[in-house]
Design a protein around this motif. Sequence first.
Motif, PDB file in Angstrom:
ATOM      1  N   SER A  99     -16.151  14.764  91.167  1.00  0.00           N
ATOM      2  CA  SER A  99     -15.499  15.388  91.623  1.00  0.00           C
ATOM      3  C   SER A  99     -15.468  13.794  92.529  1.00  0.00           C
ATOM      4  CB  SER A  99     -15.605  15.898  93.739  1.00  0.00           C
ATOM      5  OG  SER A  99     -17.161  15.282  93.896  1.00  0.00           O
ATOM      6  N   GLY A 100     -14.025  13.693  93.246  1.00  0.00           N
ATOM      7  CA  GLY A 100     -13.107  12.352  94.444  1.00  0.00           C
ATOM      8  C   GLY A 100     -12.348  11.639  93.410  1.00  0.00           C
ATOM      9  N   GLY A 101     -12.057  12.850  91.552  1.00  0.00           N
ATOM     10  CA  GLY A 101     -10.674  12.078  91.373  1.00  0.00           C
ATOM     11  C   GLY A 101      -9.746  12.116  92.066  1.00  0.00           C
ATOM     12  N   GLY A 102      -7.911  11.192  91.516  1.00  0.00           N
ATOM     13  CA  GLY A 102      -6.634  11.502  91.545  1.00  0.00           C
ATOM     14  C   GLY A 102      -6.812  10.513  91.437  1.00  0.00           C
ATOM     15  N   THR A 153     -13.436  15.178  86.129  1.00  0.00           N
ATOM     16  CA  THR A 153     -12.410  14.759  87.406  1.00  0.00           C
ATOM     17  C   THR A 153     -11.000  14.392  86.577  1.00  0.00           C
ATOM     18  OG1 THR A 153     -12.322  14.541  89.592  1.00  0.00           O
ATOM     19  CG2 THR A 153     -13.128  13.504  87.961  1.00  0.00           C
ATOM     20  N   GLN A 154     -10.109  14.477  87.335  1.00  0.00           N
ATOM     21  CA  GLN A 154      -8.851  13.687  86.984  1.00  0.00           C
ATOM     22  C   GLN A 154      -8.599  12.093  87.359  1.00  0.00           C
ATOM     23  OE1 GLN A 154      -7.452  13.549  83.775  1.00  0.00           O
ATOM     24  NE2 GLN A 154      -6.103  11.445  84.250  1.00  0.00           N
ATOM     25  N   VAL A 155      -8.358  11.262  86.716  1.00  0.00           N
ATOM     26  CA  VAL A 155      -8.023   9.476  87.382  1.00  0.00           C
ATOM     27  C   VAL A 155      -6.949  10.015  86.619  1.00  0.00           C
ATOM     28  CG1 VAL A 155      -8.676   7.356  88.016  1.00  0.00           C
ATOM     29  CG2 VAL A 155     -10.544   9.373  88.638  1.00  0.00           C
ATOM     30  N   THR A 156      -5.691   9.104  88.287  1.00  0.00           N
ATOM     31  CA  THR A 156      -4.537   8.709  87.459  1.00  0.00           C
ATOM     32  C   THR A 156      -3.758   7.616  88.024  1.00  0.00           C
ATOM     33  OG1 THR A 156      -3.400  11.328  87.250  1.00  0.00           O
ATOM     34  CG2 THR A 156      -2.004   9.309  87.461  1.00  0.00           C
ATOM     35  N   VAL A 157      -3.686   6.368  87.369  1.00  0.00           N
ATOM     36  CA  VAL A 157      -3.258   5.178  87.672  1.00  0.00           C
ATOM     37  C   VAL A 157      -1.448   4.887  87.402  1.00  0.00           C
ATOM     38  CG1 VAL A 157      -3.692   2.777  88.126  1.00  0.00           C
ATOM     39  CG2 VAL A 157      -5.902   4.576  87.742  1.00  0.00           C
TER      40      VAL A 157
END
Length: 125
Positions: free
Chosen positions: A7-10, A119-123
């Motif tokens: 959890s915690g992606g964003g 979990t997906q991370v997008t920068v």
Amino acid sequence: QVQLLESGGGSVQTGGSLRLTCAASGFTTRSTYMAWFRQAPGKERECISTINTVTGYTVYADSVKGRFTVSQDNPKNTLFLRMDSLIPEDTAMYYCAATERLSYGWNNRLSFTYWGQGTQVTVSS
């Protein structure tokens, strides 16, 4: 039932920070090694860090060294990945993994038996 739940992606902008959490459950004993992998579209799954949960010894891929930090909360069987100074190249699905032994090395996905769903991370730039 063994489970790893990330959890915690964003989505964040360049230079931002995120902290990912991996909650382990169903293990009769704590896995000796846990790791964070990531996979960007069209690319191989990359190991970014592996920790010996007994000694706390941690290794990092060069691509994240100095920016990412792994920590653990042993009583809660939880692994964390603190990501600072994020750049667009960090955009990926991030996975937690666990194993009893590193049969193929610390950064080889074949070494790891258990995996989370990611979990997906997008920068963004």
